[in-house]
Design a protein around this motif. Structure first.
Motif, short mmCIF file in Angstrom:
data_model
loop_
_atom_site.label_atom_id
_atom_site.label_comp_id
_atom_site.label_asym_id
_atom_site.label_seq_id
_atom_site.Cartn_x
_atom_site.Cartn_y
_atom_site.Cartn_z
N SER A 1 0.79 -1.23 0.00
CA SER A 1 0.00 0.00 0.00
C SER A 1 0.82 1.28 0.00
O SER A 1 0.25 2.36 0.09
CB SER A 1 -0.92 0.01 1.23
OG SER A 1 -0.16 -0.05 2.43
N SER A 2 2.15 1.19 -0.09
CA SER A 2 2.96 2.40 -0.11
C SER A 2 4.28 2.15 -0.82
O SER A 2 4.74 1.00 -0.94
CB SER A 2 3.23 2.90 1.31
OG SER A 2 4.17 2.05 1.97
N GLU B 1 -2.82 2.93 -5.18
CA GLU B 1 -2.85 3.88 -6.29
C GLU B 1 -3.18 3.25 -7.64
O GLU B 1 -3.56 3.95 -8.57
CB GLU B 1 -1.49 4.59 -6.39
CG GLU B 1 -1.11 5.38 -5.14
CD GLU B 1 0.26 6.01 -5.26
OE1 GLU B 1 0.96 5.74 -6.27
OE2 GLU B 1 0.65 6.78 -4.35
N GLU B 2 -3.00 1.93 -7.75
CA GLU B 2 -3.19 1.25 -9.03
C GLU B 2 -4.33 0.25 -8.95
O GLU B 2 -4.66 -0.27 -7.89
CB GLU B 2 -1.91 0.51 -9.44
CG GLU B 2 -0.67 1.37 -9.55
CD GLU B 2 0.56 0.54 -9.87
OE1 GLU B 2 0.61 0.00 -10.99
OE2 GLU B 2 1.44 0.42 -9.01
N ASP B 3 -4.93 -0.03 -10.11
CA ASP B 3 -5.92 -1.09 -10.22
C ASP B 3 -5.17 -2.42 -10.20
O ASP B 3 -4.38 -2.72 -11.09
CB ASP B 3 -6.71 -0.93 -11.53
CG ASP B 3 -7.77 -2.00 -11.70
OD1 ASP B 3 -7.41 -3.16 -11.98
OD2 ASP B 3 -8.96 -1.68 -11.56
N VAL C 1 -1.58 -6.36 -12.67
CA VAL C 1 -1.07 -7.73 -12.77
C VAL C 1 -1.14 -8.23 -14.20
O VAL C 1 -0.19 -8.87 -14.70
CB VAL C 1 -1.85 -8.67 -11.83
CG1 VAL C 1 -1.49 -10.13 -12.10
CG2 VAL C 1 -1.58 -8.33 -10.39
N LYS C 2 -2.24 -7.96 -14.88
CA LYS C 2 -2.37 -8.40 -16.26
C LYS C 2 -1.31 -7.76 -17.16
O LYS C 2 -0.77 -8.40 -18.08
CB LYS C 2 -3.78 -8.06 -16.78
CG LYS C 2 -4.90 -8.87 -16.13
CD LYS C 2 -4.87 -10.33 -16.58
CE LYS C 2 -6.11 -11.08 -16.09
NZ LYS C 2 -6.14 -12.49 -16.56
N GLU C 3 -0.98 -6.50 -16.88
CA GLU C 3 0.06 -5.83 -17.67
C GLU C 3 1.42 -6.48 -17.44
O GLU C 3 2.18 -6.71 -18.39
CB GLU C 3 0.11 -4.34 -17.31
CG GLU C 3 -1.09 -3.54 -17.83
CD GLU C 3 -1.03 -2.08 -17.40
OE1 GLU C 3 -0.12 -1.72 -16.63
OE2 GLU C 3 -1.91 -1.32 -17.84
N VAL C 4 1.72 -6.77 -16.19
CA VAL C 4 3.01 -7.38 -15.86
C VAL C 4 3.14 -8.76 -16.50
O VAL C 4 4.22 -9.15 -16.96
CB VAL C 4 3.18 -7.48 -14.33
CG1 VAL C 4 4.38 -8.37 -13.97
CG2 VAL C 4 3.36 -6.10 -13.72
N THR C 5 2.04 -9.52 -16.53
CA THR C 5 2.08 -10.90 -17.02
C THR C 5 1.71 -11.03 -18.50
O THR C 5 1.54 -12.14 -18.99
CB THR C 5 1.14 -11.79 -16.19
OG1 THR C 5 -0.21 -11.29 -16.30
CG2 THR C 5 1.56 -11.81 -14.73
N GLY C 6 1.59 -9.91 -19.19
CA GLY C 6 1.24 -9.97 -20.60
C GLY C 6 -0.14 -10.52 -20.85
O GLY C 6 -0.39 -11.16 -21.89
N PRO D 1 -2.71 -12.68 2.59
CA PRO D 1 -2.93 -12.55 4.02
C PRO D 1 -3.78 -11.34 4.38
O PRO D 1 -3.94 -11.02 5.56
CB PRO D 1 -1.50 -12.37 4.55
CG PRO D 1 -0.82 -11.62 3.47
CD PRO D 1 -1.47 -12.02 2.17
N VAL D 2 -4.32 -10.65 3.36
CA VAL D 2 -5.00 -9.37 3.57
C VAL D 2 -6.52 -9.51 3.53
O VAL D 2 -7.23 -9.03 4.40
CB VAL D 2 -4.53 -8.32 2.53
CG1 VAL D 2 -5.25 -6.99 2.77
CG2 VAL D 2 -3.02 -8.14 2.61
N GLY D 3 -7.04 -10.15 2.49
CA GLY D 3 -8.48 -10.28 2.34
C GLY D 3 -9.13 -8.96 1.98
O GLY D 3 -8.57 -8.14 1.26
N GLY D 4 -10.34 -8.73 2.49
CA GLY D 4 -11.04 -7.48 2.23
C GLY D 4 -11.30 -7.24 0.75
O GLY D 4 -11.56 -8.17 -0.02
N ASP D 5 -11.20 -5.97 0.35
CA ASP D 5 -11.53 -5.58 -1.02
C ASP D 5 -10.50 -6.04 -2.05
O ASP D 5 -10.75 -5.94 -3.25
CB ASP D 5 -11.66 -4.06 -1.10
CG ASP D 5 -12.85 -3.53 -0.31
OD1 ASP D 5 -13.79 -4.32 -0.06
OD2 ASP D 5 -12.84 -2.34 0.06
N LEU D 6 -9.35 -6.51 -1.59
CA LEU D 6 -8.32 -6.93 -2.54
C LEU D 6 -8.53 -8.35 -3.05
O LEU D 6 -7.98 -8.73 -4.08
CB LEU D 6 -6.94 -6.86 -1.88
CG LEU D 6 -6.41 -5.47 -1.53
CD1 LEU D 6 -5.10 -5.60 -0.76
CD2 LEU D 6 -6.22 -4.63 -2.78
#
Length: 324
Positions: free
Chosen positions: A172-173, A193-195, A200-205, A215-220
């Protein structure tokens, strides 16, 4: 001895450290003089009555510590007084002394500090079990690690790199991402700051990742699952964000994805030999310089509220420990 005592389930701010009688040493048990104890998110949940296990009160919390063996109960073999050890217990570590069964002790490498020992077992044990037994992570695969600068997140970045994976660290920072980068992450995503899915799709082509460590859950959770590819494995580690996500099951069906739970403590109890082998392999990685706990902060036992606050307010960058 001094100990942090939970008299009844309550907000952690209401707990206190005070003098209590030394614990008794039963047959087959070992007494360890605690030098440092690792603080984990479940410790806070436990004292507030929000964890899946609810021990009878009063109790001393703390599930892992490092220290020196000071006494042996009747019948104990293979352990020596004065030995430096890591102790894995569900309770009792936030005290000056903790009794433990001999099979709950792990001899600590001479090169490892007490703070590192207290910060090692839970986060690395969880992460290695997750990647090895649950995800079956393969060399060359790509893994997305959420909360990548936290205790288990940072451990996962290090272990995944050691296993030959490409690591996408998400946090987150910028500061947290720099820590993940220093630990070996190949790609960085600031999900404040990013979608997340788009990045992820951009990084993985466009392919998506093979494994998600969450380990976070929630909205992610949902965007992370949507960022996976065919046959991906989504690892449920915990819910640091507070909210337990509700996943649309059609997302699992569409790409033959798997959602796999990770409960290292329970698994280790049921499969002690496999867990012992995991710990040995982790020590080998430590001695080889491929993994190393990052101590975010070290507090005296009386300063436990600050340590708990660091965790609950997600300020931890690595692991927080308490010293006695």
């Amino acid at each position: 001895m001094r100990a942090l005592v939970c008299e009844e389930f309550a907000p952690y701010e209401e707990l206190s450290v005070h003098d209590v009688p030394d614990p008794e040493l039963a047959e087959g048990m070992v007494m360890v003089d605690v030098k440092a104890a690792g603080v984990n998110f479940p410790d806070v949940l436990l004292v507030e009555g929000k964890y899946q296990m609810k021990p009878p009160t009063p109790f001393v919390p703390g599930m892992e510590a490092s220290g020196v063996v000071s006494a042996l109960g009747e019948g104990v073999q293979g352990v020596e007084i004065g030995q430096r050890v890591i102790v894995a217990t569900m309770l009792g570590a936030f005290a000056e002394k903790v009794p433990a069964a001999a099979n709950q002790l792990v001899p600590m490498p001479d090169s490892m500090s007490f703070e590192e020992g207290a910060a090692f077992t839970t986060i690395y044990g969880t992460s290695y079990h997750a990647l090895k037994q649950r995800a079956d992570l393969k060399k060359g695969e790509t893994i997305l690690v959420l909360g990548a600068a936290g205790g288990v997140g940072l451990a996962t970045v290090q272990i995944a790199k050691a296993m030959g994976a490409t690591v996408i660290a998400a946090a987150s920072s910028t500061e947290k991402l720099q820590i993940a980068s220093d630990a070996g992450a190949d790609h960085l995503i600031n999900y404040a700051e990013e979608d997340l899915k788009k990045a992820v799709k951009e990084v993985t082509g466009g392919k998506g990742v093979d494994v998600v460590y969450d380990p976070v859950g929630g909205d992610l959770a949902e965007p992370a699952l949507r960022a996976t590819g065919w046959g991906a494995r989504y690892l449920v580690i915990g819910f640091a964000a507070g909210d337990i996500p509700k996943i649309p099951l059609n997302l699992v069906l569409l790409n033959s994805r798997d959602i796999r739970g990770v409960f290292w403590g329970s698994w280790a109890g049921q499969f002690p030999r496999e867990n012992a082998q995991n710990i040995k392999e982790l020590f080998d990685l430590y001695e080889a310089g491929k993994i190393k706990p990052r101590i975010s902060a070290s507090y005296d036992l009386e300063e436990f509220k600050q340590a708990f606050a660091d965790i609950m307010e997600r300020r931890v960058k690595g692991k927080v420990v308490l010293t006695t």
